[in-house]
Write a protein that holds these residues in place. Structure first.
Motif, PDB file in Angstrom:
ATOM      1  N   SER A 127      38.546  50.240  31.201  1.00 51.33           N
ATOM      2  CA  SER A 127      38.124  49.003  30.535  1.00 51.33           C
ATOM      3  C   SER A 127      36.610  48.816  30.591  1.00 51.33           C
ATOM      4  N   GLY A 128      35.902  49.656  31.337  1.00 45.16           N
ATOM      5  CA  GLY A 128      34.489  49.438  31.589  1.00 45.16           C
ATOM      6  C   GLY A 128      33.520  50.054  30.597  1.00 45.16           C
ATOM      7  N   GLY A 129      32.305  50.266  31.079  1.00 44.14           N
ATOM      8  CA  GLY A 129      31.208  50.721  30.221  1.00 44.14           C
ATOM      9  C   GLY A 129      31.446  52.068  29.556  1.00 44.14           C
ATOM     10  N   ASN A 130      32.217  52.932  30.220  1.00 39.38           N
ATOM     11  CA  ASN A 130      32.550  54.214  29.595  1.00 39.38           C
ATOM     12  C   ASN A 130      33.949  54.200  29.004  1.00 39.38           C
ATOM     13  N   GLY A 131      34.511  53.013  28.844  1.00 39.48           N
ATOM     14  CA  GLY A 131      35.846  52.867  28.268  1.00 39.48           C
ATOM     15  C   GLY A 131      35.825  51.831  27.153  1.00 39.48           C
ATOM     16  N   MET A 132      36.800  50.897  27.203  1.00 41.02           N
ATOM     17  CA  MET A 132      36.945  49.910  26.124  1.00 41.02           C
ATOM     18  C   MET A 132      35.656  49.129  25.846  1.00 41.02           C
ATOM     19  N   LEU A 133      35.022  48.669  26.928  1.00 41.44           N
ATOM     20  CA  LEU A 133      33.813  47.856  26.773  1.00 41.44           C
ATOM     21  C   LEU A 133      32.706  48.649  26.068  1.00 41.44           C
ATOM     22  N   GLY A 134      32.543  49.907  26.468  1.00 39.54           N
ATOM     23  CA  GLY A 134      31.553  50.762  25.805  1.00 39.54           C
ATOM     24  C   GLY A 134      31.858  50.887  24.318  1.00 39.54           C
ATOM     25  N   GLY A 135      33.135  51.010  23.994  1.00 36.52           N
ATOM     26  CA  GLY A 135      33.546  51.121  22.588  1.00 36.52           C
ATOM     27  C   GLY A 135      33.247  49.848  21.808  1.00 36.52           C
ATOM     28  N   GLN A 136      33.470  48.707  22.465  1.00 43.89           N
ATOM     29  CA  GLN A 136      33.193  47.425  21.797  1.00 43.89           C
ATOM     30  C   GLN A 136      31.693  47.281  21.512  1.00 43.89           C
ATOM     31  N   ILE A 137      30.869  47.723  22.453  1.00 45.61           N
ATOM     32  CA  ILE A 137      29.406  47.675  22.250  1.00 45.61           C
ATOM     33  C   ILE A 137      29.025  48.539  21.037  1.00 45.61           C
ATOM     34  N   MET A 138      29.533  49.779  21.033  1.00 45.20           N
ATOM     35  CA  MET A 138      29.179  50.690  19.925  1.00 45.20           C
ATOM     36  C   MET A 138      29.697  50.137  18.597  1.00 45.20           C
ATOM     37  N   ASP A 139      30.886  49.525  18.629  1.00 42.79           N
ATOM     38  CA  ASP A 139      31.490  48.946  17.430  1.00 42.79           C
ATOM     39  C   ASP A 139      30.584  47.845  16.852  1.00 42.79           C
ATOM     40  N   ILE A 140      30.140  46.949  17.726  1.00 44.59           N
ATOM     41  CA  ILE A 140      29.290  45.837  17.285  1.00 44.59           C
ATOM     42  C   ILE A 140      27.929  46.364  16.797  1.00 44.59           C
ATOM     43  N   GLN A 141      27.388  47.329  17.530  1.00 41.89           N
ATOM     44  CA  GLN A 141      26.063  47.852  17.146  1.00 41.89           C
ATOM     45  C   GLN A 141      26.097  48.626  15.837  1.00 41.89           C
ATOM     46  N   SER A 142      27.284  49.131  15.474  1.00 40.09           N
ATOM     47  CA  SER A 142      27.385  49.933  14.249  1.00 40.09           C
ATOM     48  C   SER A 142      27.632  49.090  13.004  1.00 40.09           C
ATOM     49  N   GLU A 143      27.909  47.783  13.215  1.00 41.27           N
ATOM     50  CA  GLU A 143      28.203  46.928  12.062  1.00 41.27           C
ATOM     51  C   GLU A 143      27.081  46.991  11.038  1.00 41.27           C
TER      52      GLU A 143
END
Ligand code: IPE
Ligand code: IPE
Ligand code: MG
Ligand code: MG
Ligand code: MG
Length: 302
Positions: free
Chosen positions: A156-172
């Motif tokens: 769930s952390g920075g190299n898991g779900m949370l990391g994915g959410q960050i990349m998802d938002i930054q790629s918008e």
């Protein structure tokens, strides 16, 4: 792969329904109402967690554990902990500063009912509660608890779900290629699907080699799951988010549908499902149930 389980397409529905009820009962017990000053927090957490949701992650955890000889009673707390982490991710994912979606699981999103601040805190509560309930469980060994806490925190952390959410938002709004999208999906969604499967392996005491095949199986299944989520966002936006406009289009997200269209996206999800089953076939246990669950995940409508 052994195949002795008497399970067919009707039984898999019954299996999922029965296990959903067991999960619901346990979640209800783990998140009771509390008539204290901060009672709104517990009400909001129960609103986020109870009464709906497909429960695919806890069901996958239970089915994997059972394939390795683990029991429902020894897996249920960890399975529910993972559902808490998943539900927290959804509460935050819907916030105005994230995907800004008004509906979730067939009802208003948590922030629409309780406000943004309580939605943030409800997510925080569900995440921390997940680790509390694992640490307090009396059916798991100390080693299993440490392994599960490590698995869930990494997933769930920075190299898991949370990391994915960050990349998802930054790629918008930007142009990204398929490899980048796969990387986002394996993190934001794949990580918790994989965690469900590995959780079952930990409770069922799978060998290191079996865990590696479970990992390959879970990676393909997790990616296929998010690809289908992209398709659902376009074909049933009203059922999923309560609005006619797809959430991903509203937020200018690159998805499998924008990159290749609905039919090609479905085909890739199906190819990943086929490959996932090949990985599973290397495990010398009865994995019939897991095969059927994988099919349900990839062929779901919502
Ligand atoms: C939705 O997950 C969010 C994604 C990671 C794609 P689910 O489709 O499993 O949502 P619920 O738990 O059934 O509501
Ligand atoms: C969700 O991805 C991933 C997480 C919540 C971690 P989406 O943003 O595509 O999920 P939905 O479509 O809102 O369920
Ligand atoms: Mg999102
Ligand atoms: Mg979203
Ligand atoms: Mg989506």
């Amino acid at each position: 792969m052994k195949s002795t389980q008497m399970i067919d397409s009707i039984n898999i529905d019954t299996y999922m329904k029965n296990h959903s009820l067991v999960i619901e009962r346990k979640l209800e017990e783990l998140v009771p109402e509390q008539n204290i000053s901060q009672k709104q927090l517990f009400l909001a957490a129960r609103y986020a967690l109870l009464g709906s949701g497909k429960r695919l992650r806890p069901i996958l955890a239970l089915a994997t554990a059972e394939a390795f000889g683990g029991t429902v009673s020894s897996t249920i707390t960890a399975a529910c902990a993972l559902e808490m982490i998943h539900s927290y991710s959804l509460v935050h994912d819907d916030l105005p500063c994230m995907d800004d979606d008004d509906y979730r699981r067939g009802k208003l999103s948590v922030h629409k009912v309780y406000g943004d601040a309580l939605a943030v805190l409800t997510g925080d509560y569900l995440l921390t509660l997940a680790f509390e309930v694992i640490a307090s469980d009396d059916t798991l060994s100390a080693l299993q608890k440490v392994d599960l806490i490590r698995l869930f925190s990494q997933s769930s952390g920075g190299n898991g779900m949370l990391g994915g959410q960050i990349m998802d938002i930054q790629s918008e709004g930007g142009a990204i290629d398929l490899a980048t999208l796969d990387n986002i999906y394996c993190h934001k969604t794949g990580a918790l699907i994989l965690a469900a499967i590995l959780c079952g392996g930990i409770v069922g005491k799978a060998t290191a080699e079996e865990m590696e095949y479970l990992r390959l199986f879970g990676n393909d299944l997790g990616l296929a799951f998010q690809i289908i989520d992209d398709v659902i966002d376009v074909i049933s936006p009203e059922q999923k988010h309560g609005k006619k406009t797809p959430s991903d289009a509203k937020n200018n997200k690159t998805t499998y549908v924008t990159l290749m269209g609905i039919e090609a996206a479905k085909q890739i999800a199906n190819d990943l499902y086929d490959r996932a089953l090949i990985h599973l076939s290397h495990i010398d246990r009865d994995t019939t149930l897991l095969q059927m669950l994988a099919k349900k995940l990839v062929h779901r409508l919502l």
